[in-house]
Scaffold this active site. Sequence first.
Site, short mmCIF file in Angstrom:
data_model
loop_
_atom_site.label_atom_id
_atom_site.label_comp_id
_atom_site.label_asym_id
_atom_site.label_seq_id
_atom_site.Cartn_x
_atom_site.Cartn_y
_atom_site.Cartn_z
N CYS A 276 0.88 -1.18 0.00
CA CYS A 276 0.00 0.00 0.00
C CYS A 276 0.91 1.22 0.00
CB CYS A 276 -0.93 -0.01 1.21
SG CYS A 276 -1.98 -1.47 1.33
N GLY A 280 4.79 6.93 -1.20
CA GLY A 280 6.12 6.35 -1.34
C GLY A 280 7.03 6.54 -0.15
N GLY A 281 6.51 6.91 1.00
CA GLY A 281 7.36 7.13 2.17
C GLY A 281 8.12 5.89 2.57
N LYS A 282 7.43 4.78 2.75
CA LYS A 282 8.09 3.56 3.17
C LYS A 282 8.81 2.89 2.02
CE LYS A 282 5.00 2.79 7.07
NZ LYS A 282 4.21 4.03 6.86
N ASP A 346 1.18 -1.43 4.96
CA ASP A 346 0.73 -0.35 5.82
C ASP A 346 -0.74 -0.12 5.44
OD1 ASP A 346 0.40 1.83 7.40
OD2 ASP A 346 1.85 3.10 6.39
N CYS A 399 -1.70 3.07 11.42
CA CYS A 399 -1.53 4.22 12.31
C CYS A 399 -2.78 4.38 13.18
CB CYS A 399 -1.23 5.50 11.52
SG CYS A 399 -2.40 5.88 10.20
#
Length: 462
Positions: A276, A280-282, A346, A399
């Site tokens: 997910c 594109g942070g992770k 995530d 989160c």
Amino acid sequence: MTTKSRATGNIAKGTPFSSRYAAAETLVRLQQSKLPLKPLFDSVTLEYQVTGAERGLAMNLVYGVLRRREYLNHLLSLLARKPFQQLEPFIHATLLVGLYQLFCLDRIPESAAVNEAVNAVKKARPGSHLHGFVNGVLRSATRQKEQLPGPQDRYPDGRPFLNHPGWLTKRWVKQYGRQEMERICAVNSLEPQLVLRVNTGTVSKEHYLKQLNQLGINATSGSYAPDSVVLRDFQGAVTALPGYQEGYFQVQDEAAQLATLLLAPFKESGSYLDCCAGLGGKTGHICQLTKNTTEVVAVEPEKHRQNLFHENMARLFPDKNVALYPMPLEQFARDSESKFSGVLIDAPCSGTGVIGRHPDIRWNRKKSDFKRYQQTQSKLIELASQLVAEDGILVYATCSLEPEENRQVVDHFLLEHPEFVLCDCRDTLPEPAAKFIEDKCFCPRPSSSIDGFFAARMQRKN
């Protein structure tokens, strides 16, 4: 798609739209539509051509009102004869914006807060006398300011201003006890700190910290994640920070940074999947941790997020070919013949761990949402598990603070899949993060230094 408030149907011509007008209009539309705040705010400011510093102030006002709504409504109940529930939505929102400036901000002159509120009502309601009512309430607030409660005070009976819906605070009392519930609510009412993850493949954290501090930006190393940098009291645009275009950093809270570390150890010949991917942070963090030596694949079905994903990857890793599959995970799992050394999911969730960053969440969620999210999460973790190679790692993260979305999903999955075993997150996280481990899972609750989060690390055995 956005909805328009009744304020938009009767606009006075000539004068430009102000930050206060945009803030009140955003709050009205949010209440009517329950849409996510950020795109709604973007739509309103674009429609009314509120830009630059005015746009920044409007965002500050909207987020501030949502964080202090219960307290501001209490003030309004003391100042206005008419119950705030009976006020027209735009008038109610304008008064909350005005009171927030008067009681929660110290850099805006009282006269400006009052006059701009009056002007906003004049523009939205030409010919009416409602601006007189707004003027009277806010003028009265300035006269009585010393006698009225402050944002850190309590009700006369000693109850704190929780600024969260009652059904949610009662739920957290059962989960954590009253003292911890009140602490979480208090943290969620504060403006969160800005946290960066330094792209250490491009610049060292030490060099970037030195560069920030030389420019007068108050930056320190984070408390838990090794590549994190915390910017305290930073008010400017992230894009204006040094090294943005050069790919020196990505905005990412320490909790999210720590979640990616749970995929370790990273294999030089391995391959990794972000199920997910979002913006594109992770995915970017995986690229950073694997030092461009492995295959990194991402899945993201939403078009707008795909565009931002590509922008972030081009800025951060111009020489890395990250394969983004623009489709639902179900389709990818059905079509893919690959198995991955590490799979990170995530999952979409209620977001109750990041209410401080997204204050609209507390007012938009319902009790029934948690079970609805759980159904989606259980389906996604099932799909993700099919893509894990033998001895590979599966990380499930949200989160959220809610057990329905976290441990219940993991426990049900493990019951159905004995080939996966739950690993202790303590074994792969830095020592400072060990205090967030409960029953092998990583689950910090919101504080001034970290977001609320949940992550479980599982390994596939033969």
